[in-house]
Write an enzyme that holds these catalytic residues in place. Structure first.
Site, PDB file in Angstrom:
ATOM      1  N   ALA A  81      21.373  58.149   8.090  1.00 54.44           N
ATOM      2  CA  ALA A  81      22.686  58.440   8.674  1.00 54.44           C
ATOM      3  C   ALA A  81      23.740  57.536   8.066  1.00 54.44           C
ATOM      4  O   ALA A  81      23.435  56.450   7.558  1.00 54.44           O
ATOM      5  CB  ALA A  81      22.650  58.268  10.193  1.00 54.44           C
ATOM      6  N   ASP A  82      24.960  58.002   8.131  1.00 55.24           N
ATOM      7  CA  ASP A  82      26.076  57.196   7.642  1.00 55.24           C
ATOM      8  C   ASP A  82      27.337  57.557   8.408  1.00 55.24           C
ATOM      9  O   ASP A  82      27.525  58.718   8.800  1.00 55.24           O
ATOM     10  CB  ASP A  82      26.308  57.414   6.138  1.00 55.24           C
ATOM     11  CG  ASP A  82      27.209  56.339   5.552  1.00 55.24           C
ATOM     12  OD1 ASP A  82      26.748  55.182   5.445  1.00 55.24           O
ATOM     13  OD2 ASP A  82      28.370  56.630   5.224  1.00 55.24           O
ATOM     14  N   THR A  83      28.188  56.572   8.616  1.00 56.62           N
ATOM     15  CA  THR A  83      29.453  56.773   9.322  1.00 56.62           C
ATOM     16  C   THR A  83      30.572  56.087   8.544  1.00 56.62           C
ATOM     17  O   THR A  83      30.394  54.966   8.057  1.00 56.62           O
ATOM     18  CB  THR A  83      29.387  56.200  10.752  1.00 56.62           C
ATOM     19  OG1 THR A  83      28.328  56.832  11.466  1.00 56.62           O
ATOM     20  CG2 THR A  83      30.694  56.431  11.500  1.00 56.62           C
ATOM     21  N   ALA A 106      27.401  61.487   9.433  1.00 58.33           N
ATOM     22  CA  ALA A 106      26.444  62.444   8.867  1.00 58.33           C
ATOM     23  C   ALA A 106      25.026  61.977   9.151  1.00 58.33           C
ATOM     24  O   ALA A 106      24.745  60.775   9.212  1.00 58.33           O
ATOM     25  CB  ALA A 106      26.651  62.585   7.366  1.00 58.33           C
TER      26      ALA A 106
END
Length: 205
Positions: free
Chosen positions: A78-80, A115
């Protein structure tokens, strides 16, 4: 998508390709066990890369790296990131950068993009959620007081909505959990499609 446990869902932990304690805690809130094994990747944005493309690529690359190291496991990456007028705001890394970010965000709306990719028996499954957050106008004194706490140093955009900076939030349109770091509704659906059960440890009545 139903959240009812399926007969072939697993109750074993999945691999979380992230060092973020926030993402681990969010997974725990929906009853999912995970083992954190951070994936080391280059998180530098590519020239001309737009924020949605960037966070989706990061989530995918983390999940792929985790899957390569754990070939028989289900892996979540995940990434933000924050986007202000199309510019990507990542982790500040210093008080000076955090100050500039907060000054730019003060009294304005920005996008938070989160995501998630889950790699497993069903292949590579991904989702990206975009939320809009508006911060209240922040004077110099409030910014300096917040910087002194050190809370925002490792947070995209220099602040943490789930922490002390919750006092700055004027408006949120979208997913709160996505702003924290993981869109739970979308994540739950991806995990179920990969055979990972949610609500493995429901709360006692």
């Amino acid at each position: 998508m139903s959240f009812e446990p399926e007969a072939d869902t697993m109750t074993s932990p999945l691999i979380l390709a992230s060092a973020s304690p926030r993402r681990r805690m969010l997974l725990e809130t929906i009853g999912v066990c995970c083992e954190a094994r951070p994936a080391a990747i280059d998180e530098t944005p590519r020239p001309g890369e737009m924020p949605p493309e960037y966070v989706q690529r990061m989530a995918l690359e983390k999940a792929r790296a985790g899957a390569a190291a754990n070939p028989h496991a289900v892996v979540l990456g995940a990434d933000t990131a924050l986007s202000l007028e199309g510019a990507i705001l990542g982790k500040p890394g210093s008080d000076d950068n955090a100050r500039r970010m907060l000054e730019a965000l003060s009294g304005r709306a920005h996008e938070v993009l989160s995501a998630v990719t889950v790699v497993g028996p069903a292949g590579e499954l991904s989702e990206c959620v975009i939320s809009e957050v508006t911060l209240a106008p922040l004077g110099r004194d409030r910014i300096e007081a917040y910087l002194a706490t050190g809370e925002g140093q490792d947070k995209a955009g220099g602040y943490a909505i789930q922490g002390l900076a919750g006092a700055f939030i004027q408006r949120l349109v979208g997913s709160y959990s996505a702003v924290v770091g993981l869109p739970l509704r979308e994540t739950a659906e991806l995990l179920i499609r990969q055979g990972i059960a949610i609500w493995q440890h429901p709360r006692s009545p």
